[in-house]
Design a protein around this motif. Structure first.
Motif, short mmCIF file in Angstrom:
data_model
loop_
_atom_site.label_atom_id
_atom_site.label_comp_id
_atom_site.label_asym_id
_atom_site.label_seq_id
_atom_site.Cartn_x
_atom_site.Cartn_y
_atom_site.Cartn_z
N PRO A 145 72.49 73.34 71.62
CA PRO A 145 71.48 72.29 71.39
C PRO A 145 70.23 72.83 70.68
O PRO A 145 69.86 73.98 70.85
N TYR A 146 69.59 71.94 69.94
CA TYR A 146 68.33 72.26 69.29
C TYR A 146 67.15 71.65 70.03
O TYR A 146 66.04 72.18 69.98
N ILE A 147 67.36 70.51 70.66
CA ILE A 147 66.34 69.91 71.51
C ILE A 147 66.69 70.23 72.95
O ILE A 147 67.85 70.07 73.36
N SER A 148 65.72 70.65 73.72
CA SER A 148 65.96 71.06 75.10
C SER A 148 65.71 69.91 76.06
O SER A 148 64.78 69.11 75.88
N ALA A 149 66.54 69.84 77.11
CA ALA A 149 66.30 68.91 78.21
C ALA A 149 65.81 69.65 79.45
O ALA A 149 65.80 69.08 80.55
N VAL A 150 65.40 70.90 79.28
CA VAL A 150 64.84 71.67 80.39
C VAL A 150 63.35 71.36 80.48
O VAL A 150 62.58 71.71 79.58
N PRO A 151 62.90 70.68 81.52
CA PRO A 151 61.48 70.32 81.60
C PRO A 151 60.62 71.53 81.93
O PRO A 151 61.07 72.49 82.56
N GLU A 152 59.39 71.47 81.50
CA GLU A 152 58.39 72.45 81.93
C GLU A 152 57.81 71.93 83.24
O GLU A 152 57.07 70.96 83.26
N VAL A 153 58.18 72.57 84.35
CA VAL A 153 57.76 72.11 85.67
C VAL A 153 56.62 72.99 86.18
O VAL A 153 56.72 74.22 86.18
N ASN A 182 56.11 70.16 70.69
CA ASN A 182 56.42 69.79 69.31
C ASN A 182 56.03 70.94 68.39
O ASN A 182 55.71 72.05 68.85
N GLY A 183 56.05 70.70 67.09
CA GLY A 183 55.82 71.76 66.13
C GLY A 183 54.41 72.29 66.10
O GLY A 183 54.16 73.33 65.46
N GLN A 184 53.50 71.62 66.80
CA GLN A 184 52.13 72.13 66.88
C GLN A 184 51.96 73.16 67.99
O GLN A 184 50.92 73.81 68.07
N ASN A 185 52.97 73.31 68.81
CA ASN A 185 52.95 74.27 69.91
C ASN A 185 53.69 75.53 69.46
O ASN A 185 54.93 75.53 69.35
N LYS A 186 52.97 76.61 69.19
CA LYS A 186 53.58 77.82 68.65
C LYS A 186 54.62 78.40 69.60
O LYS A 186 55.63 78.96 69.15
N ARG A 187 54.40 78.27 70.89
CA ARG A 187 55.36 78.79 71.86
C ARG A 187 56.69 78.04 71.77
O ARG A 187 57.76 78.64 71.89
N GLU A 188 56.62 76.75 71.54
CA GLU A 188 57.84 75.97 71.38
C GLU A 188 58.57 76.34 70.09
O GLU A 188 59.80 76.44 70.05
#
Length: 444
Positions: free
Chosen positions: A341-349, A265-271
């Motif tokens: 897309p603006y929201i990703s469906a690629v999970p962090e695995v 979310n917006g609290q994660n600078k990397r995201e």
């Protein structure tokens, strides 16, 4: 108020009155605006509180091996009777090539979405994900097993297949709708509204098209855990703000604690940097720490209006019936939708080896939706420590504490004693006072 210090001994030992102030309710969604305060609640005995908490959360267990060692416990909790929980969980054994994998997961459909978009309060997509994600993961593992002829597959390849399965599930949500229009979105753009309306709103003949399209309006975060048949490897696939925690007993009653996931979310600078990098020159791709100024998760399943061109929403979703007659909230973010897309469906695995030869005495994986982290606040580590200290001895029985470990953890998260749990269960309020909570506790 508690009895004053000048009262009699009998008064001081009396039960506290059954009223609560907003700052005594765990979590962040109950505040002074929900007054007048104090509010009444029913002060239950310890036995009554355990029974009511169990009834409200319907705890379930899955044994995936012999004895107590291989077990997963789960629950889904929302105490307000007027609200249906938007959280779900999954616990399944996946039979692949004669061997058994274990999949557990939590999905958060975000009941309390401040943007309040139409449809985001529904549970269609989160229910769909809880049912179908395990199926598609099993199918991808079966294909991988066939390609390798039963030989051992390296963990990085399994991680890739795991990710691909989840992305394929998400792709199908929009693609299943676009297939209703020969020529896809381009064809739908050229159709009159009445024709699109007729295609989508087939409720009188089963409603299959309507159900497909409805999934596009909703979204869910996801945290999915996969354990191999030998219990030597764990993979976590994360989309959104659910949390995975590993607690390991390194020596008797000495526990290590590790958070395995990062919030998207917006609290994660990397995201934030990732989204801005994917949409150069678009200053409003993130507004007030929200994607297009509208939605908090930067990765999730569904929420198709943030993944497809705005014409998908305007031509297709606007024609669903019953639909939203006030489209102003939608248009506030659709005008910012330029390069989806603006929201990703690629999970962090992430892969975690599970050392069986020199591993811990006991080890538990905790998966939880953000409703649980919300009620714990800054005290989650101490909540888990308290849970571990009060966990009944394996094989023993407690007259009070139920055996389900997820239920035991929820009890501690709500305060760990009957008065605090009673407040969380029975507050006299006409709106939800706690976010939905899903918990899975899996022994590894």
């Amino acid at each position: 108020m508690l009895a004053g210090s000048g009262g009699s001994a009998q008064q001081q030992e009396a039960q506290p009155p059954s009223v609560a102030w907003y700052d005594e309710i765990p979590g962040s969604i109950c505040g002074p605006e929900d007054g007048p305060w104090p509010r009444a609640f029913t002060n239950l005995t310890t036995s009554e509180a355990w029974n009511k908490l169990s009834l409200a959360s319907d705890p379930q267990s899955l044994a995936y091996g012999t004895g107590e060692k291989w077990r997963a416990d789960a629950l889904n909790f929302q105490p307000f009777s007027g609200a249906k929980s938007q959280d779900r969980y999954a616990m399944q054994q996946l039979h692949v090539g004669g061997r058994i994998w274990t999949l557990t997961a939590v999905f958060d459909g975000a009941l309390f979405n401040e943007f309040n978009l139409p449809g985001h309060l529904g549970d269609a997509t989160v229910q769909h994900a809880a049912h179908h994600v395990p199926i598609i993961v099993r199918e991808f593992l079966e294909d991988l097993d066939k390609k390798h002829g039963g030989r051992i597959v390296p963990p990085p390849l399994i991680a890739d297949v795991f990710s691909s399965a989840i992305r394929a599930f998400d792709d199908a949500i929009a693609n299943d709708v676009l297939e209703l229009f020969p020529g896809g979105l381009h064809a739908a753009i050229g159709m009159p509204d009445q024709q699109i309306h007729t295609i989508l709103n087939d409720q009188l003949v089963g409603g299959e098209n309507f159900k497909r399209a409805r999934l596009c309006m909703y979204g869910t975060t996801a945290l999915v855990a996969l354990v191999d048949p030998d219990h030597t490897n764990l993979w976590l696939a994360n989309l959104g703000d659910c949390q995975g925690v590993m607690v390991s007993e390194t020596s008797p009653q000495v526990w290590s604690y590790e958070v395995l996931t990062r919030v998207h979310n917006g609290q994660n600078k990397r995201e934030v940097e990732r989204v801005r990098r994917e949409h150069p020159g678009e200053s409003e791709c993130i507004v007030d720490d929200r994607v297009l100024g509208a939605i908090a998760p930067f990765r999730c399943l569904g929420d198709t209006p943030f993944k497809q061109p705005p014409e998908f929403t305007r031509r297709i979703l606007y024609n669903l019936f019953p639909g939203n007659r006030d489209i102003s909230l939608w248009e506030e973010f659709l005008v910012r939708n330029k390069t989806p897309p603006y929201i990703s469906a690629v999970p962090e695995v992430t892969h975690f080896p599970l050392d069986r030869s020199q591993g811990p005495l006991r080890r538990y994986l905790i998966l939880c939706s953000d409703g649980f982290t919300d009620v714990c606040g800054q005290h989650q580590r101490s909540v888990i420590d308290r849970w571990l200290r009060n966990m009944p001895v394996a094989g023993g029985r407690s007259a009070t504490i139920p055996p389900n470990r997820a239920l035991q953890l929820l009890w501690q998260g709500l305060g760990g004693e009957s008065v605090s749990v009673s407040r969380a269960l029975t507050l006299d309020l006409d709106i939800p006072w706690l976010d939905d909570i899903s918990i899975v506790v899996q022994s590894l």
